[in-house]
Design an enzyme around this catalytic site. Structure first.
Site, PDB file in Angstrom:
ATOM      1  N   GLY A 185       0.814  -1.216   0.000  1.00  6.73           N
ATOM      2  CA  GLY A 185       0.000   0.000   0.000  1.00  6.73           C
ATOM      3  C   GLY A 185       0.845   1.262   0.000  1.00  6.73           C
ATOM      4  O   GLY A 185       1.602   1.510   0.937  1.00  6.73           O
ATOM      5  N   VAL A 188      -0.892   7.082   2.486  1.00  9.74           N
ATOM      6  CA  VAL A 188      -0.167   7.995   3.375  1.00  9.74           C
ATOM      7  C   VAL A 188       0.654   7.223   4.408  1.00  9.74           C
ATOM      8  O   VAL A 188       1.853   7.482   4.597  1.00  9.74           O
ATOM      9  CB  VAL A 188      -1.168   8.931   4.098  1.00  9.74           C
ATOM     10  CG1 VAL A 188      -0.446   9.853   5.056  1.00  9.74           C
ATOM     11  CG2 VAL A 188      -1.964   9.730   3.081  1.00  9.74           C
ATOM     12  N   ALA A 324      -7.113  13.202  12.078  1.00  6.40           N
ATOM     13  CA  ALA A 324      -7.357  13.646  13.451  1.00  6.40           C
ATOM     14  C   ALA A 324      -8.077  14.988  13.480  1.00  6.40           C
ATOM     15  O   ALA A 324      -9.043  15.175  14.248  1.00  6.40           O
ATOM     16  CB  ALA A 324      -6.022  13.739  14.187  1.00  6.40           C
ATOM     17  N   HIS A 447      10.488  38.101   3.887  1.00 11.00           N
ATOM     18  CA  HIS A 447      11.566  37.587   3.058  1.00 11.00           C
ATOM     19  C   HIS A 447      12.802  37.371   3.921  1.00 11.00           C
ATOM     20  O   HIS A 447      13.121  38.225   4.744  1.00 11.00           O
ATOM     21  CB  HIS A 447      11.905  38.597   1.957  1.00 11.00           C
ATOM     22  CG  HIS A 447      13.066  38.150   1.120  1.00 11.00           C
ATOM     23  ND1 HIS A 447      12.964  37.130   0.201  1.00 11.00           N
ATOM     24  CD2 HIS A 447      14.364  38.559   1.099  1.00 11.00           C
ATOM     25  CE1 HIS A 447      14.149  36.949  -0.370  1.00 11.00           C
ATOM     26  NE2 HIS A 447      15.013  37.794   0.154  1.00 11.00           N
TER      27      HIS A 447
END
Ligand code: FAD
Ligand code: AMP
Length: 473
Positions: A185, A188, A324, A447
């Site tokens: 699999g 995730v 969650a 930045h």
């Protein structure tokens, strides 16, 4: 004993619902069956005990190890004799888990939530039977009941659990680094746990039945992620359907089908990560009146109301992504509705994250989904053009914004790269406020930050990016 609200299950959906209900002035109990070795109750559910938190602890530790062995010399830092102390790494992970799980009992105390230890079964008339871990039985009742018993890993008959065939929980507890690790699999959980052990030195092969990689993600992102993970050494074999796995106590032999015929591989350990299913063992008594669908999910409407008035269900136990934060927000919505407020959850804006390195994250619609609904425009900004990403040696990936062609409204934000989860979260906030790409483009970003890639992607939507050399004219 009667409470205004009783929550069954103390995971992120249940314990949050309990705390919120108490904050709204209700008398609340939260029943949890999980206990530690000393017999003390352990709240936090899958997420804190064997999910989000321990996996992220190991992902972080393993990334530090990987950086030390592979990347630091490029920064001019020479470390000799780098060694892995796996027991210490596991101890750190366990320490983080214990700190967080015990913290929930502290939160319950502070908010006046009554913790009840035991396995709960919903009976008729909003009564709940509880059997604690020494077998004592009691009955409590409630005006409102919130079911939050979560989910469990799916065991497939072709690869039953054994010493060397394990679920995600076992893969968080290996006592040595498997030389050769198989994962069934490429979802995730498979990718995150595969990454952990690959960074620590395992040769990892991920077998995925589908031909499409990360079918739920934007195609452009999925393509780049696949390339990058392959470069990192994760051997992901798409179109490889596992048909059997046999553990002889030493090695696991895995057979799988591909379009070119059957193949077989030998592994020291095999992780089965083919998804999770709702956990309803002991939850529903015969006359509870709560309906369950054909996949075992408790049936609910958009407000998490079950077929039984006054009984709600939230989190992994009900439809929607098994995440969650989705469960916690459902818990809050239900607590507020019980208290008479008009709460509801925006299911269109639940962010998803894969905590690999770099991270993969998205919220809203991807290009393909948005295209199928109406006319769109996109803006992409590569981290290779981000000063901060380059300075941090993190220049892989990009940020992509999908917007409505006419209204400029942002429909989706997708990122693969440094701090992708945090960047997408900023996108989620903007989308929740109904932002256009122009609005985001007019926002001042510090930045140098990697978040500037979000700013530039927003500008790129209307062909106004500053730091893209080959912009369309
Ligand atoms: P759970 O967390 O499963 O909690 C349910 C609780 O109910 C359990 O404690 C259980 O003991 C208790 N219970 C069950 N039945 C009864 C009963 N009859 N009586 C009393 N108590 C009962 N999600 C993310 O958002 N981000 C991540 O990074 C992430 N990583 C993950 C990594 C892994 C390896 C795994 C396995 C999952 C991960 N998840 C992640 C998913 C996340 O853990 C779940 O979505 C989340 O825990 C679901 O919460 P829940 O409260 O619905 O259920
Ligand atoms: P997820 O549901 O995100 O955890 O992903 C589970 C993945 O496992 C999906 O992509 C499935 O296609 C994959 N899968 C399920 N069964 C098998 C199998 N027998 N062989 C290989 N991959 C599988």
């Amino acid at each position: 004993m009667n409470f205004d609200v009783v929550v069954i299950g103390g995971g992120p959906a249940g314990y949050v619902a309990a705390i919120k209900s108490a904050q709204l002035g209700k008398t609340v109990a939260c029943i949890e069956k999980n206990i530690d070795d000393a017999g003390k109750q352990r709240y936090g559910g899958t997420c804190l005990n064997v999910g989000c938190i321990p996996s992220k602890a190991l992902l972080d530790s393993s990334q530090r190890f990987y950086d030390a062995t592979k990347h630091l010399s490029g920064h001019g830092i020479d470390i000799k004799n780098i060694a892995l102390d796996l027991p210490k790494m596991m101890d750190r992970k366990d320490g983080v888990v214990t700190k967080l799980t015990s913290g929930i009992l502290g939160l319950f105390k502070a908010n006046n939530v009554t913790p009840i230890e035991g396995t709960a079964t919903l009976l008729a008339n909003k009564e709940i039977k509880v059997i604690n871990n020494v077998g004592e039985e009691s009955t409590i009742s409630a005006d409102n009941i919130i079911l939050a018993s979560g989910s469990e890993p799916i065991e497939i008959p072709i690869a039953p659990w054994s010493e060397n065939i394990t679920d995600s929980t076992g893969a968080l507890e290996f006592t040595s680094v498997p030389k050769k690790l198989g994962v069934i699999g490429a979802g995730v959980i498979g990718l995150e746990l595969g990454s952990v052990w690959s960074r620590l030195g395992s040769e990892v092969i991920v077998l995925e039945a589908l031909e499409d990689f990360l079918f739920m993600a934007d195609r452009q992102i999925a393509r780049d992620v696949f390339k990058e993970f392959s470069k990192q050494g994760l051997d992901i074999r798409l179109g490889s359907k596992v048909i059997s796995a046999k553990d002889d106590g030493k090695k696991v032999t895995v057979s799988y089908q591909t379009s070119d015929g059957d193949e077989s591989l030998e592994f020291d350990k095999l992780i089965v990560a083919v998804g999770r299913r709702p956990y309803t063992n002991s939850l529903l008594g015969e006359d509870s009146g709560v309906k369950v669908d054909e996949k075992g999910f408790v049936t609910v409407n958009e407000f998490c109301e079950t077929s039984q008035p006054g009984v709600y269900a939230v989190g992994d136990l009900v439809r929607g992504p098994m995440l969650a934060h989705k469960g916690s927000e459902e818990g809050i919505v239900v607590a507020e509705r019980i208290a008479g407020k008009k709460a509801q959850l925006n299911y269109d804006l639940i962010p998803s994250v894969i905590y690999t390195h770099p991270e993969v994250a998205w919220v809203g619609k991807n290009e393909q989904e948005a295209q199928s609904i109406g006319e769109i425009k996109t803006g992409v900004f590569p981290f290779a053009a981000s000063g901060r990403a380059l300075a941090s040696d993190e220049s892989v990936g990009f940020v992509k914004i999908v917007a409505d062609k006419k209204t400029d409204t942002i429909l989706g934000v997708h990122a693969f790269g440094p701090a992708a989860a945090e960047i997408v979260q900023q996108g989620a906030i903007a989308m929740e406020f109904g932002s256009s790409a122009e609005d985001l483009g007019l926002t001042v970003f510090s930045h140098p930050t990697v978040s500037e890639a979000l700013h530039e992607a927003a500008l790129a939507v209307n062909n106004e990016a500053i730091h893209i050399p080959n912009r369309k004219r």
